[in-house]
Motif scaffolding. Structure first.
Motif, PDB file in Angstrom:
ATOM      1  N   LEU A 166      25.926   1.043 -41.774  1.00 31.34           N
ATOM      2  CA  LEU A 166      24.580   1.407 -41.336  1.00 31.34           C
ATOM      3  C   LEU A 166      23.974   0.344 -40.439  1.00 31.34           C
ATOM      4  O   LEU A 166      24.219  -0.851 -40.613  1.00 31.34           O
ATOM      5  CB  LEU A 166      23.667   1.595 -42.551  1.00 31.34           C
ATOM      6  N   GLY A 167      23.149   0.796 -39.501  1.00 37.18           N
ATOM      7  CA  GLY A 167      22.299  -0.122 -38.764  1.00 37.18           C
ATOM      8  C   GLY A 167      21.138  -0.539 -39.649  1.00 37.18           C
ATOM      9  O   GLY A 167      20.838   0.122 -40.654  1.00 37.18           O
ATOM     10  N   ARG A 168      20.462  -1.596 -39.275  1.00 38.05           N
ATOM     11  CA  ARG A 168      19.426  -2.138 -40.141  1.00 38.05           C
ATOM     12  C   ARG A 168      18.246  -1.180 -40.329  1.00 38.05           C
ATOM     13  O   ARG A 168      17.720  -1.039 -41.434  1.00 38.05           O
ATOM     14  CB  ARG A 168      18.922  -3.472 -39.575  1.00 38.05           C
ATOM     15  N   LYS A 169      17.832  -0.471 -39.283  1.00 38.05           N
ATOM     16  CA  LYS A 169      16.689   0.444 -39.419  1.00 38.05           C
ATOM     17  C   LYS A 169      17.022   1.603 -40.361  1.00 38.05           C
ATOM     18  O   LYS A 169      16.211   1.981 -41.208  1.00 38.05           O
ATOM     19  CB  LYS A 169      16.260   0.971 -38.050  1.00 38.05           C
ATOM     20  N   THR A 170      18.201   2.173 -40.196  1.00 40.67           N
ATOM     21  CA  THR A 170      18.604   3.258 -41.098  1.00 40.67           C
ATOM     22  C   THR A 170      18.759   2.737 -42.517  1.00 40.67           C
ATOM     23  O   THR A 170      18.366   3.401 -43.484  1.00 40.67           O
ATOM     24  CB  THR A 170      19.916   3.907 -40.616  1.00 40.67           C
ATOM     25  N   PHE A 171      19.309   1.536 -42.653  1.00 40.08           N
ATOM     26  CA  PHE A 171      19.435   0.948 -43.984  1.00 40.08           C
ATOM     27  C   PHE A 171      18.073   0.823 -44.655  1.00 40.08           C
ATOM     28  O   PHE A 171      17.923   1.138 -45.847  1.00 40.08           O
ATOM     29  CB  PHE A 171      20.106  -0.427 -43.913  1.00 40.08           C
ATOM     30  N   ASP A 172      17.060   0.370 -43.911  1.00 33.48           N
ATOM     31  CA  ASP A 172      15.712   0.240 -44.486  1.00 33.48           C
ATOM     32  C   ASP A 172      15.200   1.585 -44.995  1.00 33.48           C
ATOM     33  O   ASP A 172      14.618   1.671 -46.083  1.00 33.48           O
ATOM     34  CB  ASP A 172      14.736  -0.320 -43.445  1.00 33.48           C
ATOM     35  N   ILE A 173      15.430   2.659 -44.207  1.00 34.27           N
ATOM     36  CA  ILE A 173      14.998   3.999 -44.614  1.00 34.27           C
ATOM     37  C   ILE A 173      15.763   4.439 -45.862  1.00 34.27           C
ATOM     38  O   ILE A 173      15.175   4.930 -46.832  1.00 34.27           O
ATOM     39  CB  ILE A 173      15.192   5.006 -43.461  1.00 34.27           C
ATOM     40  N   PHE A 174      17.085   4.239 -45.837  1.00 33.55           N
ATOM     41  CA  PHE A 174      17.916   4.640 -46.974  1.00 33.55           C
ATOM     42  C   PHE A 174      17.557   3.864 -48.237  1.00 33.55           C
ATOM     43  O   PHE A 174      17.461   4.425 -49.322  1.00 33.55           O
ATOM     44  CB  PHE A 174      19.396   4.420 -46.640  1.00 33.55           C
ATOM     45  N   ALA A 175      17.390   2.545 -48.096  1.00 29.86           N
ATOM     46  CA  ALA A 175      17.131   1.691 -49.260  1.00 29.86           C
ATOM     47  C   ALA A 175      15.791   2.006 -49.912  1.00 29.86           C
ATOM     48  O   ALA A 175      15.608   1.782 -51.113  1.00 29.86           O
ATOM     49  CB  ALA A 175      17.191   0.222 -48.856  1.00 29.86           C
ATOM     50  N   TYR A 178      14.607   5.065 -50.111  1.00 32.80           N
ATOM     51  CA  TYR A 178      14.626   6.431 -50.631  1.00 32.80           C
ATOM     52  C   TYR A 178      15.752   6.693 -51.632  1.00 32.80           C
ATOM     53  O   TYR A 178      15.510   7.181 -52.743  1.00 32.80           O
ATOM     54  CB  TYR A 178      14.739   7.418 -49.463  1.00 32.80           C
ATOM     55  N   TRP A 179      16.992   6.370 -51.258  1.00 35.48           N
ATOM     56  CA  TRP A 179      18.134   6.846 -52.027  1.00 35.48           C
ATOM     57  C   TRP A 179      18.312   6.229 -53.414  1.00 35.48           C
ATOM     58  O   TRP A 179      18.816   6.919 -54.317  1.00 35.48           O
ATOM     59  CB  TRP A 179      19.421   6.705 -51.210  1.00 35.48           C
ATOM     60  N   ASP A 204      20.436  11.905 -57.489  1.00 34.24           N
ATOM     61  CA  ASP A 204      20.772  13.259 -57.928  1.00 34.24           C
ATOM     62  C   ASP A 204      21.055  14.168 -56.730  1.00 34.24           C
ATOM     63  O   ASP A 204      21.816  15.132 -56.834  1.00 34.24           O
ATOM     64  CB  ASP A 204      19.636  13.841 -58.772  1.00 34.24           C
ATOM     65  N   ILE A 205      20.485  13.849 -55.579  1.00 37.07           N
ATOM     66  CA  ILE A 205      20.708  14.629 -54.364  1.00 37.07           C
ATOM     67  C   ILE A 205      22.017  14.212 -53.698  1.00 37.07           C
ATOM     68  O   ILE A 205      22.745  15.045 -53.159  1.00 37.07           O
ATOM     69  CB  ILE A 205      19.530  14.445 -53.378  1.00 37.07           C
ATOM     70  N   TRP A 206      22.308  12.913 -53.739  1.00 40.82           N
ATOM     71  CA  TRP A 206      23.524  12.378 -53.111  1.00 40.82           C
ATOM     72  C   TRP A 206      24.286  11.582 -54.167  1.00 40.82           C
ATOM     73  O   TRP A 206      24.183  10.365 -54.233  1.00 40.82           O
ATOM     74  CB  TRP A 206      23.167  11.501 -51.925  1.00 40.82           C
ATOM     75  N   PRO A 207      25.060  12.261 -55.010  1.00 38.16           N
ATOM     76  CA  PRO A 207      25.770  11.568 -56.092  1.00 38.16           C
ATOM     77  C   PRO A 207      26.693  10.471 -55.551  1.00 38.16           C
ATOM     78  O   PRO A 207      27.420  10.675 -54.578  1.00 38.16           O
ATOM     79  CB  PRO A 207      26.580  12.688 -56.757  1.00 38.16           C
TER      80      PRO A 207
END
Length: 198
Positions: A59-68, A70-71, A76-79
C-alpha cells in the motif's frame, strides 16, 4: 518470485478516487465518493469475495492511512485483513498500531520484496504507488473493475509514465449493472503491425 497484483475500481475515464464512501477521499474537491455502491450485485459480490481472500498487501501511505482507520474494526467484511502483512511504502511514516504493518523506504525495497519467497502481493488503491510500479515494470497482473460512468476530475489510475507492456486477459465477468471485471496478466512487450493485415 512473488507476483504484484494491482486491484482497482475505476470509471471509464480511469478515475479511481474514493470508490467506497462519500468521505473516503475528498481531496481536490472530489464530490463523488462512494460511486461504486450503486453497482453492487451478486455477480460483483462473488468476484470481490474471491479477490479478497487473505493475501499480503502493498500500500501507499495515503491508502494505508485510510485502511488503518477503517479495517481493524471491520474485519467481518474483509476476513483476514488484520492478519496479513501490510507492506507500506512511505518515507515519512515508520510505525503503526495496526498489527503486521511493515514499512518500506521505496521501490528498491519493493523490488526486493517481489523477488523474495512467499505468496502473491495485492495492491489496493494507492494510485501514486501504482503509477510508480507501472513505470518501473513491477506490476505482474491488473485486476480491474471498470464501471459504466465518467467522473471527470479525480485521481486516475494511469498516466503517461507507464512503461509500455502487453497484457493478456485471463478472466472476465460482466455484471448486470454493466461493470466489466477483467483480470490481465503481463505477457511481454508491445507488438505492432499494420491494421487490416489480418
Amino acid at each position: 518470485m512473488r507476483k504484484i497484483i494491482v486491484l482497482s475500481m475505476i470509471s471509464i475515464d480511469g478515475v479511481m478516487q474514493a470508490p467506497g464512501a462519500p468521505g473516503e477521499d475528498t481531496s481536490g474537491g472530489f464530490a463523488f465518493g462512494g460511486w461504486v455502491a450503486p453497482f453492487m450485485d451478486e455477480v460483483y459480490g462473488k468476484v470481490l469475495e474471491k479477490q479478497l481472500q487473505p493475501a499480503d498487501l502493498l500500500l501507499g501511505r495515503k491508502t494505508f492511512d485510510i485502511f488503518a482507520a477503517y479495517w481493524p474494526s471491520h474485519a467481518d467484511i474483509w476476513p483476514g485483513i488484520n492478519d496479513v502483512t501490510k507492506y507500506v511504502v512511505s518515507r515519512t511514516v515508520k510505525e503503526s498500531d495496526w498489527q503486521h504493518s511493515v514499512f518500506l523506504d521505496g521501490l528498491v525495497a519493493v523490488e526486493a520484496l517481489r523477488n523474495s519467497d512467499g505468496s502473491d502481493i495485492q495492491v489496493h488503491g494507492s494510485g501514486d504507488l501504482v503509477r510508480q510500479l507501472l513505470q518501473h515494470n513491477l506490476v505482474d497482473e491488473l485486476w480491474l473493475k471498470i464501471h459504466p460512468l465518467m467522473l471527470g476530475k479525480g485521481k486516475k489510475l494511469f498516466d503517461d509514465s507507464a512503461s509500455p507492456a502487453a497484457f493478456e486477459l485471463t478472466e472476465h465477468h460482466v455484471t448486470p449493472g454493466g461493470v466489466i471485471l477483467a483480470n490481465y496478466r503481463r505477457s511481454g512487450n508491445v507488438r505492432t503491425g499494420t491494421a487490416g493485415a489480418w
